[in-house]
Design a protein around this motif. Structure first.
Motif, PDB file in Angstrom:
ATOM      1  N   GLU A  95       0.548  -1.058   0.691  1.00 48.03           N
ATOM      2  CA  GLU A  95      -0.171   0.321   0.179  1.00 48.03           C
ATOM      3  C   GLU A  95       0.617   1.313   0.074  1.00 48.03           C
ATOM      4  OE1 GLU A  95      -2.949  -0.220  -1.104  1.00 48.03           O
ATOM      5  OE2 GLU A  95      -2.517  -2.922  -0.052  1.00 48.03           O
ATOM      6  N   ASP A  96       2.106   1.036  -0.059  1.00 44.12           N
ATOM      7  CA  ASP A  96       2.844   2.622  -0.128  1.00 44.12           C
ATOM      8  C   ASP A  96       3.053   2.669  -1.233  1.00 44.12           C
ATOM      9  OD1 ASP A  96       3.154   1.802   2.683  1.00 44.12           O
ATOM     10  OD2 ASP A  96       5.457   1.102   2.019  1.00 44.12           O
ATOM     11  N   GLY A  97       3.765   4.218  -1.567  1.00 44.59           N
ATOM     12  CA  GLY A  97       3.568   4.317  -2.094  1.00 44.59           C
ATOM     13  C   GLY A  97       4.863   4.516  -3.327  1.00 44.59           C
ATOM     14  N   ASP A  98       6.121   6.428  -3.120  1.00 46.60           N
ATOM     15  CA  ASP A  98       7.708   4.905  -2.864  1.00 46.60           C
ATOM     16  C   ASP A  98       8.414   4.093  -1.773  1.00 46.60           C
ATOM     17  OD1 ASP A  98       7.544   6.833  -5.830  1.00 46.60           O
ATOM     18  OD2 ASP A  98       8.491   8.360  -4.942  1.00 46.60           O
ATOM     19  N   LEU A  99       8.765   3.099  -2.216  1.00 47.16           N
ATOM     20  CA  LEU A  99       9.540   2.157  -1.257  1.00 47.16           C
ATOM     21  C   LEU A  99      10.193   3.181  -0.642  1.00 47.16           C
ATOM     22  CD1 LEU A  99      10.102  -0.325  -3.919  1.00 47.16           C
ATOM     23  CD2 LEU A  99       8.597  -0.573  -2.127  1.00 47.16           C
ATOM     24  N   ARG A 100      10.758   2.289   0.414  1.00 43.45           N
ATOM     25  CA  ARG A 100      11.424   3.504   1.568  1.00 43.45           C
ATOM     26  C   ARG A 100      12.993   3.276   1.171  1.00 43.45           C
ATOM     27  NH1 ARG A 100       8.593   0.549   6.950  1.00 43.45           N
ATOM     28  NH2 ARG A 100       6.991   1.824   7.269  1.00 43.45           N
ATOM     29  N   GLU A 145      18.685   1.045  -8.992  1.00 45.47           N
ATOM     30  CA  GLU A 145      17.441   2.075  -8.202  1.00 45.47           C
ATOM     31  C   GLU A 145      16.769   2.695  -8.380  1.00 45.47           C
ATOM     32  OE1 GLU A 145      18.556   3.660  -3.795  1.00 45.47           O
ATOM     33  OE2 GLU A 145      19.884   1.199  -3.619  1.00 45.47           O
ATOM     34  N   THR A 146      17.066   3.623  -9.951  1.00 41.57           N
ATOM     35  CA  THR A 146      15.971   4.241 -10.175  1.00 41.57           C
ATOM     36  C   THR A 146      15.627   3.540 -11.267  1.00 41.57           C
ATOM     37  OG1 THR A 146      18.190   3.998 -11.729  1.00 41.57           O
ATOM     38  CG2 THR A 146      18.342   6.194 -10.602  1.00 41.57           C
ATOM     39  N   GLU A 147      15.314   2.001 -11.283  1.00 44.07           N
ATOM     40  CA  GLU A 147      14.744   1.393 -12.315  1.00 44.07           C
ATOM     41  C   GLU A 147      13.470   1.053 -11.440  1.00 44.07           C
ATOM     42  OE1 GLU A 147      17.852  -0.057 -16.293  1.00 44.07           O
ATOM     43  OE2 GLU A 147      17.983  -1.603 -14.112  1.00 44.07           O
ATOM     44  N   VAL A 148      13.874   0.664 -10.195  1.00 41.82           N
ATOM     45  CA  VAL A 148      12.544  -0.528  -9.202  1.00 41.82           C
ATOM     46  C   VAL A 148      12.154   0.929  -8.716  1.00 41.82           C
ATOM     47  CG1 VAL A 148      12.412  -1.045  -6.814  1.00 41.82           C
ATOM     48  CG2 VAL A 148      13.834  -1.737  -8.159  1.00 41.82           C
ATOM     49  N   ILE A 149      12.576   2.429  -8.841  1.00 44.87           N
ATOM     50  CA  ILE A 149      11.437   3.325  -9.254  1.00 44.87           C
ATOM     51  C   ILE A 149      10.602   3.654 -10.061  1.00 44.87           C
ATOM     52  CG2 ILE A 149      11.160   6.339  -8.751  1.00 44.87           C
ATOM     53  CD1 ILE A 149      13.937   5.516  -6.454  1.00 44.87           C
ATOM     54  N   SER A 150      11.151   3.308 -10.997  1.00 40.49           N
ATOM     55  CA  SER A 150      10.522   3.615 -11.868  1.00 40.49           C
ATOM     56  C   SER A 150       9.425   2.878 -12.238  1.00 40.49           C
ATOM     57  CB  SER A 150      11.679   4.020 -13.369  1.00 40.49           C
ATOM     58  OG  SER A 150      10.415   4.453 -14.953  1.00 40.49           O
ATOM     59  N   MET A 151       9.835   1.697 -12.336  1.00 35.66           N
ATOM     60  CA  MET A 151       8.380   0.371 -12.153  1.00 35.66           C
ATOM     61  C   MET A 151       7.380   0.638 -10.919  1.00 35.66           C
ATOM     62  SD  MET A 151       8.370  -2.396 -14.669  1.00 35.66           S
ATOM     63  CE  MET A 151       9.469  -2.530 -15.067  1.00 35.66           C
ATOM     64  N   ASN A 152       8.123   1.326 -10.226  1.00 33.64           N
ATOM     65  CA  ASN A 152       6.989   0.840  -9.115  1.00 33.64           C
ATOM     66  C   ASN A 152       6.013   1.405  -8.904  1.00 33.64           C
ATOM     67  OD1 ASN A 152       6.269   0.456  -6.383  1.00 33.64           O
ATOM     68  ND2 ASN A 152       7.149   2.408  -5.741  1.00 33.64           N
ATOM     69  N   ARG A 208       5.280   3.493 -11.955  1.00 35.22           N
ATOM     70  CA  ARG A 208       4.451   3.330 -13.459  1.00 35.22           C
ATOM     71  C   ARG A 208       2.785   1.467 -12.868  1.00 35.22           C
ATOM     72  NH1 ARG A 208       6.752   1.902 -18.931  1.00 35.22           N
ATOM     73  NH2 ARG A 208       5.143   1.663 -19.340  1.00 35.22           N
ATOM     74  N   MET A 209       3.825   0.634 -12.117  1.00 30.55           N
ATOM     75  CA  MET A 209       2.577  -0.206 -11.382  1.00 30.55           C
ATOM     76  C   MET A 209       1.755   0.444 -10.708  1.00 30.55           C
ATOM     77  SD  MET A 209       5.460  -3.885 -11.178  1.00 30.55           S
ATOM     78  CE  MET A 209       4.211  -4.763 -11.012  1.00 30.55           C
ATOM     79  N   LEU A 210       2.040   1.303  -9.611  1.00 36.77           N
ATOM     80  CA  LEU A 210       0.691   1.687  -9.316  1.00 36.77           C
ATOM     81  C   LEU A 210       0.049   2.259  -9.768  1.00 36.77           C
ATOM     82  CD1 LEU A 210       3.020   4.224  -6.234  1.00 36.77           C
ATOM     83  CD2 LEU A 210       1.750   1.893  -5.879  1.00 36.77           C
ATOM     84  N   GLY A 211       0.365   3.088 -11.059  1.00 36.79           N
ATOM     85  CA  GLY A 211      -1.134   3.857 -11.518  1.00 36.79           C
ATOM     86  C   GLY A 211      -1.959   2.154 -12.069  1.00 36.79           C
ATOM     87  N   GLY A 212      -1.360   1.468 -12.363  1.00 38.32           N
ATOM     88  CA  GLY A 212      -2.237   0.259 -12.967  1.00 38.32           C
ATOM     89  C   GLY A 212      -2.515   0.137 -13.708  1.00 38.32           C
ATOM     90  N   GLY A 213      -1.394   0.297 -14.890  1.00 35.06           N
ATOM     91  CA  GLY A 213      -1.592  -0.149 -16.065  1.00 35.06           C
ATOM     92  C   GLY A 213      -1.711   1.678 -16.855  1.00 35.06           C
ATOM     93  N   ASP A 214      -1.535   2.054 -18.161  1.00 31.67           N
ATOM     94  CA  ASP A 214      -1.907   2.914 -18.791  1.00 31.67           C
ATOM     95  C   ASP A 214      -3.512   3.325 -19.358  1.00 31.67           C
ATOM     96  OD1 ASP A 214       0.882   3.438 -19.109  1.00 31.67           O
ATOM     97  OD2 ASP A 214       0.739   2.272 -21.523  1.00 31.67           O
TER      98      ASP A 214
END
Length: 317
Positions: free
Chosen positions: A169-174, A189-196, A198-204
């Motif tokens: 349920e978190d937004g950006d990861l700790r 780590e930047t790739e993890v941030i970007s993917m997270n 994008r996935m939080l948005g539930g797709g396009d």
């Protein structure tokens, strides 16, 4: 096995159709079928004993026996459904996910070598997962998610790892979670941030989604504002800058070589040279260099104002 043999998936009834060396099996979930009904139907196909599976695989490998291939496929439909259920969290139609998995199963049966000693289920699960994952990546986002093995691994493991960390349920990861995921999956780590994100948005989401208006004529894109500078302003600024640079170049033509060199090094260079350094170069005092710079600036300023007035860029004083 020959590469000319095919076992394509086909939606429809449960009959087998033979044509030459190919067979078409209707093992995919049709749009008309409910999921529960489909799961009930595939449970009717019996599981195969090891020796029975071996003999069927040999019949397909050596004689292209489509009946043997179909029995291997139908006996493993439950495996496809079980694997497909693990991908329900991506918001895609489960029927389509199962169908793609069935295509992977078909490919596995086509390439299965019974003489290697392992069961078809062990071999087929990799083909099934690969087919489903390609479908998820292809369908989940309009924008390409990434094609490297590491990026695919990140996409399909990020949700699981967040669940283990209780960070769904978190937004950006700790920071500690971010570092652990990046290290475990071998990505930045930047790739993890970007993917997270994008996935939080539930797709396009389509910009053409109808919203708001009762007549359905208003689209989401109609409510979006562009906060960047307008093209007209950008063009005007560019033209004004180019005009000033032309005036500067013309004005500098009135300077002698020493004035031009000192002016450029003191006013136009990215790393301005000091008065002391120029004094050593020209063998004069620091004050003399300052005077030459000031005189050059006055000449250029006057020449640019005169030229701008004549061309109408500014009003004559």
């Amino acid at each position: 096995m020959s590469d000319t043999k095919t076992v394509p998936a086909k939606r429809g009834t449960t009959e087998t159709k033979k044509s030459g060396n190919s067979a078409s099996f209707s093992v995919a979930l049709s749009p008309e079928q409910g999921l529960n009904r489909y799961l009930q139907e595939i449970r009717k196909f019996p599981m195969l004993e090891k020796n029975e599976e071996f003999m069927l695989a040999k019949r397909w490998a050596e004689n292209e026996d489509t009946e043997a291939a179909e029995r291997m496929v139908t006996s493993h439909l439950r495996l496809v459904a079980k694997i497909a259920m693990g991908y329900r969290g991506y918001g895609l139609p489960i029927g389509e996910v199962i169908s793609e998995g069935n295509v992977g199963l078909m490919q596995a049966v086509k390439k299965f070598d019974p003489d290697r000693g392992f069961r078809l289920s062990t071999y087929a699960m990799w083909w099934i997962r690969a087919a489903i994952q390609e479908y998820v990546l292809r369908s989940w986002s309009l924008v390409k998610m990434g094609t490297t093995a590491a990026q695919k691994k990140l996409f399909f493991n990020l949700r699981r790892m967040k669940g283990e960390m209780k960070a769904i349920e978190d937004g950006d990861l700790r920071p500690e979670h971010l570092k652990k995921i990046a290290t475990t999956l071998g990505v930045k780590e930047t790739e993890v941030i970007s993917m997270n994100r994008r996935m939080l948005g539930g797709g396009d989401a389509s910009l053409n989604v109808q919203i708001g208006a009762e007549d359905g004529s208003t689209q989401w894109q109609d409510w979006l504002e562009d906060d960047t500078e307008s093209q007209e302003s950008t063009l005007a600024d560019t033209q004004e800058h180019d005009a000033r640079m032309d005036l500067l170049q013309d004005a500098m033509a009135d300077l002698n070589d020493r004035e031009r060199d000192i002016f450029m090094k003191r006013r136009l260079s990215e790393t301005n040279i000091t008065l002391e350094e120029l004094a050593k170069i020209y063998g004069v005092s620091r004050e003399r260099i300052r005077q030459i710079e000031a005189r050059a600036f006055e000449k250029i300023q006057k020449a640019m104002v005169d030229a701008a007035s004549q061309s109408g860029l500014i009003e004559a004083g």
